[in-house]
Write an enzyme that holds these catalytic residues in place. Structure first.
Site, mmCIF file in Angstrom:
data_model
loop_
_atom_site.group_PDB
_atom_site.id
_atom_site.type_symbol
_atom_site.label_atom_id
_atom_site.label_comp_id
_atom_site.label_asym_id
_atom_site.label_seq_id
_atom_site.Cartn_x
_atom_site.Cartn_y
_atom_site.Cartn_z
ATOM 1 N N VAL A 69 31.140 32.317 35.676
ATOM 2 C CA VAL A 69 30.754 33.189 34.551
ATOM 3 C C VAL A 69 31.086 32.570 33.185
ATOM 4 O O VAL A 69 30.526 32.961 32.163
ATOM 5 C CB VAL A 69 31.403 34.592 34.639
ATOM 6 C CG1 VAL A 69 30.857 35.375 35.809
ATOM 7 C CG2 VAL A 69 32.915 34.510 34.677
ATOM 8 N N ASN A 95 33.099 42.128 36.179
ATOM 9 C CA ASN A 95 34.336 42.242 36.947
ATOM 10 C C ASN A 95 35.047 40.909 37.181
ATOM 11 O O ASN A 95 36.264 40.883 37.351
ATOM 12 C CB ASN A 95 33.999 42.908 38.303
ATOM 13 C CG ASN A 95 35.129 42.814 39.290
ATOM 14 O OD1 ASN A 95 36.177 43.439 39.091
ATOM 15 N ND2 ASN A 95 34.961 42.024 40.330
ATOM 16 N N SER A 147 42.526 45.650 32.140
ATOM 17 C CA SER A 147 43.712 45.832 32.990
ATOM 18 C C SER A 147 44.721 46.640 32.192
ATOM 19 O O SER A 147 44.712 46.623 30.952
ATOM 20 C CB SER A 147 44.293 44.459 33.327
ATOM 21 O OG SER A 147 45.628 44.592 33.754
ATOM 22 N N TYR A 160 46.958 36.311 30.409
ATOM 23 C CA TYR A 160 46.113 37.292 31.089
ATOM 24 C C TYR A 160 46.013 38.576 30.253
ATOM 25 O O TYR A 160 44.911 39.104 30.041
ATOM 26 C CB TYR A 160 46.708 37.603 32.466
ATOM 27 C CG TYR A 160 45.904 38.581 33.277
ATOM 28 C CD1 TYR A 160 44.712 38.203 33.884
ATOM 29 C CD2 TYR A 160 46.336 39.904 33.438
ATOM 30 C CE1 TYR A 160 43.976 39.107 34.632
ATOM 31 C CE2 TYR A 160 45.604 40.806 34.189
ATOM 32 C CZ TYR A 160 44.429 40.412 34.789
ATOM 33 O OH TYR A 160 43.686 41.305 35.524
ATOM 34 N N ALA A 161 47.154 39.058 29.781
ATOM 35 C CA ALA A 161 47.145 40.296 28.993
ATOM 36 C C ALA A 161 46.337 40.117 27.710
ATOM 37 O O ALA A 161 45.576 41.010 27.310
ATOM 38 C CB ALA A 161 48.581 40.707 28.656
ATOM 39 N N SER A 163 43.838 38.085 27.298
ATOM 40 C CA SER A 163 42.403 38.042 27.643
ATOM 41 C C SER A 163 41.890 39.454 27.943
ATOM 42 O O SER A 163 40.757 39.793 27.587
ATOM 43 C CB SER A 163 42.171 37.118 28.845
ATOM 44 O OG SER A 163 42.650 37.692 30.044
ATOM 45 N N LYS A 164 42.724 40.275 28.561
ATOM 46 C CA LYS A 164 42.276 41.624 28.902
ATOM 47 C C LYS A 164 42.296 42.567 27.687
ATOM 48 O O LYS A 164 41.551 43.551 27.648
ATOM 49 C CB LYS A 164 43.120 42.185 30.053
ATOM 50 C CG LYS A 164 42.860 41.475 31.387
ATOM 51 C CD LYS A 164 41.393 41.607 31.796
ATOM 52 C CE LYS A 164 41.087 41.064 33.180
ATOM 53 N NZ LYS A 164 39.654 41.204 33.529
ATOM 54 N N ILE A 193 46.560 47.454 41.941
ATOM 55 C CA ILE A 193 45.523 47.740 42.942
ATOM 56 C C ILE A 193 45.645 46.766 44.118
ATOM 57 O O ILE A 193 45.943 45.579 43.917
ATOM 58 C CB ILE A 193 44.111 47.625 42.302
ATOM 59 C CG1 ILE A 193 43.997 48.509 41.048
ATOM 60 C CG2 ILE A 193 43.016 47.987 43.319
ATOM 61 C CD1 ILE A 193 44.184 49.994 41.250
#
Lengths: 252, 81
Positions: A69, A95, A147, A160-161, A163-164, A193
């Site tokens: 992607v 996603n 997230s 990660y945080a 980017s989210k 999850i």
């Protein structure tokens, strides 16, 4: 008043669609009658097996595209192919994502580039192309996966945080821009999850996470898929620019 | 109807301009009707009309009616000179 809560006649594209939340969403959408287009960067044989499973179990049309992607050219080619084959797109579930844990002082350039390319640029490229197909029909729904970390952060998850969190900002902007075209953009922010990502964390951290959840259990991909379905369907025709946490009360 | 006339009608419809105002020198953002929102509507209209999907770079370069015809040449849409 009758609510149309099926997805019959809708074309839905799900990135990162072969496992976890993406796969649960694909099954639910197929069950609701949508034509499913799956993307994954994983082994093409897995992708083809998923397509076959959806066709056999649910009797829906199904197609697939294997690409990264974060590869802008590949994204363009994919949407050109979707346009040629289906002439429209009604739903995008953005996603696909990666998670690489590192404490702040140990984050590598490769980690930053890989995470941003997939989680931020990838999402943006797909939104950009999808919204153009949706503009033709003056309708559509884009659901971006963020997230709980994108809202509140977590130790070892700075990249990660970040980017989210970017996903939330991009989505709110796109929602404002696309509302006039009757294209809705919403964000689903899962908590802890039961996916491969969650199972990669050490057992003591796993237990710590469970204890931080008010409902005292891990969530399932199906529970996230249900919320994605709400945003994708006509149940939410007057909802855009929203961030909905699916976290069992992890943050209240 | 030839491609040039069809393109004029697409411009007229998307930019809400009279067809007589659609000339080669009609330019993006110079004419107040051709703003960024209508630009994206225009792109959708053109893509539908000629059954193509344009690259983002071409959408950004589509700065006038004349330039649009030039760009559409890349997608095998021919115009009489």
């Amino acid at each position: 008043m009758t609510l149309n809560s099926t997805l019959e006649g809708k074309i839905a594209f799900i990135t990162g669609g072969t496992r976890g939340i993406g796969w649960a969403t694909a099954k639910l959408f197929a069950c609701k009658g949508a034509t499913i287009i799956l993307n994954s960067i994983s082994d093409e044989s897995v992708l083809h097996a998923r397509v076959e499973e959806l066709q056999t179990k649910f009797g829906v049309k199904c197609d697939s595209f294997s690409y990264d992607v974060g590869d802008r050219e590949a994204v363009k080619e994919c949407y050109a192919a979707i346009f040629k084959r289906f002439k429209r797109l009604d739903i995008l579930v953005n996603n696909a994502g990666v998670l690489n844990s590192s404490l702040l002082g140990m984050i590598t350039s490769e980690n930053i580039d890989h995470t941003i390319n997939t989680n931020v640029k990838g999402m943006l490229y797909n939104m950009q192309s999808a919204s153009r197909l949706m503009t033709r029909n003056h309708s559509g729904s884009i659901i971006n996966l963020s997230s709980i970390m994108g809202r509140f952060g977590a130790e070892g998850q700075t990249v990660y945080a970040g980017s989210k969190a970017a996903v939330i900002g991009m989505s709110c902007s796109a929602a404002k821009e696309l509302a006039a075209q009757n294209i809705r953009v919403n964000v689903v922010a899962p908590g802890f999850i039961d996916t491969e990502m969650a199972n990669e964390i050490p057992p003591e951290k796993f237990q710590e996470r469970i204890e931080s959840i008010k409902m005292n259990r891990i969530g399932t991909p199906d529970e996230v898929a249900n919320v994605i379905y709400f945003f994708a369907s006509d149940l939410s025709t007057y909802v855009t620019g929203q961030v909905l946490g699916v976290d069992g009360g992890m943050v209240i | 109807m030839d491609n040039s006339q069809q393109l004029k009608e697409a411009f007229s419809k998307s930019l809400e301009l009279d067809i007589k105002d659609i000339t080669d020198d009609l330019a993006y953002s110079v004419n107040k009707q051709w703003d960024s929102i209508r630009h994206m509507n225009l792109v959708a209209e053109i893509e539908d009309l000629f059954d193509i999907m344009m690259d983002t770079e071409d959408i950004i370069d589509m700065s006038s009616f004349a330039k649009t015809k030039e760009i559409l040449g890349k997608y095998d849409v021919k115009f009489d000179t």
